[in-house]
Design a protein around this motif. Structure first.
Motif, PDB file in Angstrom:
ATOM      1  N   ARG A  49     -34.424  -7.891  16.429  1.00 41.19           N
ATOM      2  CA  ARG A  49     -34.162  -7.864  14.987  1.00 41.19           C
ATOM      3  C   ARG A  49     -34.684  -6.569  14.356  1.00 41.19           C
ATOM      4  O   ARG A  49     -34.036  -5.977  13.490  1.00 41.19           O
ATOM      5  CB  ARG A  49     -34.828  -9.068  14.307  1.00 41.19           C
ATOM      6  N   ASN A  52     -32.452  -3.627  15.456  1.00 41.24           N
ATOM      7  CA  ASN A  52     -31.166  -3.677  14.759  1.00 41.24           C
ATOM      8  C   ASN A  52     -31.281  -3.360  13.268  1.00 41.24           C
ATOM      9  O   ASN A  52     -30.323  -2.897  12.647  1.00 41.24           O
ATOM     10  CB  ASN A  52     -30.531  -5.063  14.962  1.00 41.24           C
ATOM     11  N   VAL A  54     -32.395  -5.712  10.854  1.00 38.40           N
ATOM     12  CA  VAL A  54     -32.347  -6.871   9.949  1.00 38.40           C
ATOM     13  C   VAL A  54     -33.754  -7.357   9.591  1.00 38.40           C
ATOM     14  O   VAL A  54     -33.935  -8.104   8.635  1.00 38.40           O
ATOM     15  CB  VAL A  54     -31.490  -8.050  10.491  1.00 38.40           C
ATOM     16  N   ALA A  55     -34.752  -6.942  10.369  1.00 39.45           N
ATOM     17  CA  ALA A  55     -36.146  -7.192   9.999  1.00 39.45           C
ATOM     18  C   ALA A  55     -36.729  -5.833   9.599  1.00 39.45           C
ATOM     19  O   ALA A  55     -36.580  -4.850  10.339  1.00 39.45           O
ATOM     20  CB  ALA A  55     -36.913  -7.788  11.161  1.00 39.45           C
ATOM     21  N   THR A  56     -37.358  -5.808   8.433  1.00 37.52           N
ATOM     22  CA  THR A  56     -37.741  -4.498   7.891  1.00 37.52           C
ATOM     23  C   THR A  56     -39.225  -4.345   7.542  1.00 37.52           C
ATOM     24  O   THR A  56     -39.691  -3.236   7.311  1.00 37.52           O
ATOM     25  CB  THR A  56     -36.929  -4.210   6.604  1.00 37.52           C
ATOM     26  N   ASN A  57     -39.950  -5.468   7.499  1.00 37.99           N
ATOM     27  CA  ASN A  57     -41.343  -5.387   7.040  1.00 37.99           C
ATOM     28  C   ASN A  57     -42.308  -5.091   8.183  1.00 37.99           C
ATOM     29  O   ASN A  57     -43.116  -5.943   8.561  1.00 37.99           O
ATOM     30  CB  ASN A  57     -41.775  -6.696   6.369  1.00 37.99           C
ATOM     31  N   VAL A  71     -29.875   1.897   8.025  1.00 44.35           N
ATOM     32  CA  VAL A  71     -28.409   1.841   8.051  1.00 44.35           C
ATOM     33  C   VAL A  71     -27.882   2.469   9.354  1.00 44.35           C
ATOM     34  O   VAL A  71     -26.989   1.931  10.005  1.00 44.35           O
ATOM     35  CB  VAL A  71     -27.793   2.533   6.811  1.00 44.35           C
ATOM     36  N   LYS A  74     -28.354   0.098  12.214  1.00 45.22           N
ATOM     37  CA  LYS A  74     -27.335  -0.959  12.204  1.00 45.22           C
ATOM     38  C   LYS A  74     -26.014  -0.432  12.767  1.00 45.22           C
ATOM     39  O   LYS A  74     -25.267  -1.145  13.424  1.00 45.22           O
ATOM     40  CB  LYS A  74     -27.132  -1.487  10.776  1.00 45.22           C
ATOM     41  N   GLN A  75     -25.757   0.845  12.472  1.00 46.74           N
ATOM     42  CA  GLN A  75     -24.529   1.481  12.980  1.00 46.74           C
ATOM     43  C   GLN A  75     -24.611   1.727  14.489  1.00 46.74           C
ATOM     44  O   GLN A  75     -23.641   1.576  15.219  1.00 46.74           O
ATOM     45  CB  GLN A  75     -24.324   2.808  12.243  1.00 46.74           C
ATOM     46  N   PHE A  79     -25.759  -6.331  17.651  1.00 47.28           N
ATOM     47  CA  PHE A  79     -26.700  -7.415  17.914  1.00 47.28           C
ATOM     48  C   PHE A  79     -25.958  -8.750  18.026  1.00 47.28           C
ATOM     49  O   PHE A  79     -25.170  -9.099  17.140  1.00 47.28           O
ATOM     50  CB  PHE A  79     -27.705  -7.442  16.750  1.00 47.28           C
ATOM     51  N   SER A  82     -25.729 -11.381  15.170  1.00 44.09           N
ATOM     52  CA  SER A  82     -25.062 -11.017  13.913  1.00 44.09           C
ATOM     53  C   SER A  82     -24.066 -12.072  13.448  1.00 44.09           C
ATOM     54  O   SER A  82     -23.529 -11.978  12.349  1.00 44.09           O
ATOM     55  CB  SER A  82     -24.340  -9.679  14.060  1.00 44.09           C
ATOM     56  N   TYR A  99     -14.653  -8.668  11.293  1.00 40.92           N
ATOM     57  CA  TYR A  99     -15.516  -7.746  12.045  1.00 40.92           C
ATOM     58  C   TYR A  99     -14.868  -6.363  12.132  1.00 40.92           C
ATOM     59  O   TYR A  99     -15.529  -5.346  11.974  1.00 40.92           O
ATOM     60  CB  TYR A  99     -15.746  -8.300  13.458  1.00 40.92           C
ATOM     61  N   MET A 102     -15.358  -4.737   8.811  1.00 44.04           N
ATOM     62  CA  MET A 102     -16.751  -4.408   8.446  1.00 44.04           C
ATOM     63  C   MET A 102     -17.360  -3.347   9.367  1.00 44.04           C
ATOM     64  O   MET A 102     -18.200  -2.571   8.954  1.00 44.04           O
ATOM     65  CB  MET A 102     -17.620  -5.670   8.484  1.00 44.04           C
ATOM     66  N   TYR A 103     -16.956  -3.373  10.636  1.00 49.79           N
ATOM     67  CA  TYR A 103     -17.514  -2.402  11.593  1.00 49.79           C
ATOM     68  C   TYR A 103     -16.414  -1.441  12.020  1.00 49.79           C
ATOM     69  O   TYR A 103     -15.457  -1.842  12.701  1.00 49.79           O
ATOM     70  CB  TYR A 103     -18.082  -3.119  12.823  1.00 49.79           C
ATOM     71  N   LEU A 104     -16.574  -0.196  11.620  1.00 47.95           N
ATOM     72  CA  LEU A 104     -15.526   0.799  11.908  1.00 47.95           C
ATOM     73  C   LEU A 104     -15.385   1.045  13.402  1.00 47.95           C
ATOM     74  O   LEU A 104     -14.344   1.512  13.868  1.00 47.95           O
ATOM     75  CB  LEU A 104     -15.856   2.114  11.184  1.00 47.95           C
TER      76      LEU A 104
END
Lengths: 238, 237
Positions: A49, A52, A54-57, A71, A74-75, A79, A82, A99, A102-104
């Motif tokens: 996490r 990827n 999605v966990a930031t703290n 960002v 994530k690119q 994961f 997701s 998908y 959302m994901y190029l």
């Protein structure tokens, strides 16, 4: 090429006043299959996490390629978790279509190949899938992106051993040379043949990071025996 | 990187089914009510019957959709499915809120069209005085701003509670949740009381530009706080 593709330096992560990762350090080279091993609650999913984004703290630094930005991470990573939060009343086809928007870097052709190989019916609703088929679908979506790092969290959970072997051989055939695939799995023996490296998490740290071939040559132990030895207190650290 | 418009399109498409279902349910409920009224002997069978039966369902459906869209919006902040997408939190915030607004506007337009058809069929075409249109426009603007305020306020409460709860031991989460609910109820009561005063004001006393300005400032403040919380503290489940 020996550039460190993924690195975590002095990574500490706490949630609900519970320390999950403490001053963790990890440097991984690109293009390898990496087994992320550890007991339940060791922090494998948390590490994925964090990688990827999605966990930031957290405190410390995380880098994929040359970037630390969330960002960008994530690119640069795909994961398997997701899919959490998707409306289960949607069909697999509808989810894949979203998908692709959302994901190029999502390849619909690759997704079609995976669903054919995994024998998934894209007209089915997600809610109608068994646990094993859900895992297969999540893996198909994850691997259909064209990115640098693939994070597969227990991708073979709920899948019978025969199908598991077929999925693993598909994965070997699919893997682009530059891509890094990190797999966490409790069935070490099933995945061990594809692993180039293993990372063992215990007591909130990386306690071992070894090349599997070197490990076998130097210790004469199988990967599974080596991993289990950490829980018997009989092995030395890397 | 995924752009705001792409994300908005995905979110609108995913929620449009809820809008369609709500419209269908209000129409079916109207038909059933009209038939029951007819067989109950309270009215003769005519379009007028549908006209009157439709009005309460128009409002109930709107309230239901308003809440459903708010719930869907809040899920977006804490689900991996949306937070894994390579997009900045500011863009995700704008896309999420904008798609909620778009879906609600679609519902309002479709129901207004049905209502207009029933109105014309029942009472014929008669254009109200020009001054009425100004009042209608003002009411619609204030209702729209109120909806926007409530959606952003709900997000603020949700994001704050997620942030606070991530710092508490798991055993104290339930207690903290009740404390947060209490604070929210008190704050919301005060705010909605102020809004209610606004609605009760006679139209002639409305200063629409001032109201618009105040809403805009509040919206910008709450939204900035929401994006900050998303950036720094709010993680997925």
């Amino acid at each position: 090429m020996t550039t460190n593709k993924i690195s975590a330096e002095h990574l500490t992560y706490k949630r609900n006043r519970h320390l999950i990762l403490d001053d963790l350090n990890l440097n991984v080279q690109q293009g390898h299959f990496i087994g992320l091993l550890g007991a339940n609650g060791a922090g494998k999913t948390t590490l994925m996490r964090l990688l990827n984004g999605v966990a930031t703290n957290f405190t410390g630094t995380i880098q994929i390629g040359a970037s630390e930005s969330i960002v960008d991470r994530k690119q640069l990573s795909s994961f398997s978790e997701s899919l959490k939060g998707v409306n289960a009343n949607r069909t697999l086809h509808q989810i894949a279509t979203d998908y692709a928007i959302m994901y190029l870097d999502f390849s619909e052709k690759a997704f079609e190949n995976f669903t054919n190989k995994y024998e998934l019916d894209c007209h089915q609703k997600l809610s109608a899938l068994s646990k094993g088929n859900r895992k297969k679908f999540a893996t198909a979506l994850t691997l259909s992106r064209q990115t640098q790092l693939y994070l597969l969290d227990e991708p073979f959970e709920g899948i019978d051993s025969m199908t598991r072997k077929r999925l693993i051989s598909n994965m070997i055939a699919w893997k682009p040379a530059a891509a890094t695939v990190m797999i966490s799995d409790h069935h070490v023996n099933d995945v061990v043949n594809i692993l180039d490296e293993i990372v063992v998490l215990k007591d909130k740290h990386v306690v071992a990071h070894r090349n599997t071939e070197q490990l076998r040559e130097e210790t004469g132990m199988s990967v599974e025996a080596y991993y289990e030895s950490f829980y018997e207190g009989s092995a030395t650290d890397d | 990187m995924t752009n705001t418009w792409t994300m908005t399109k995905v979110l609108i498409r995913q929620r449009i089914q809820t809008v369609i279902n709500t419209v269908i349910v209000t129409i079916v409920a109207t038909i059933i009510t009209a038939i029951l009224m007819y067989f109950g002997g309270s009215a003769r069978f005519s379009i007028e019957l549908f006209y009157y039966a439709f009005q309460p369902y128009l409002i109930i459906g709107g309230l239901y959709l308003f809440i459903r869209l708010a719930i869907r919006q809040e899920h977006t902040w804490v689900d991996n499915y949306y937070r894994s997408v390579p997009i900045t939190n500011l863009k995700l915030y704008m896309a999420n809120l904008f798609s909620t607004i778009c879906n609600f506007v679609i519902y309002c337009l479709v129901q207004s069209l049905i209502f207009a058809i029933l109105e014309v069929t029942t009472h014929g075409i008669h254009w109200p005085e020009t001054s009425i249109w100004m009042d209608v426009a003002e009411v619609v603007t204030i209702l729209g701003l109120t909806c926007l305020f409530i959606w952003t306020f709900v997000s603020l409460v949700h994001l704050l509670s997620v942030t606070i709860m991530a710092f508490l031991p798991e055993t104290q989460i339930r207690l903290a949740q009740w404390a947060i609910y209490l604070v929210v109820i008190i704050t919301a009561s005060y705010l909605f009381n102020q809004l209610w005063q606004l609605f009760l004001m006679p139209f002639s006393r409305y200063n629409i530009a001032a109201i618009f300005g105040v809403f805009l400032v509040i919206f910008a403040l709450i939204s900035s706080l929401n994006v900050y919380l998303l950036d720094k503290w709010v993680e997925t489940k």
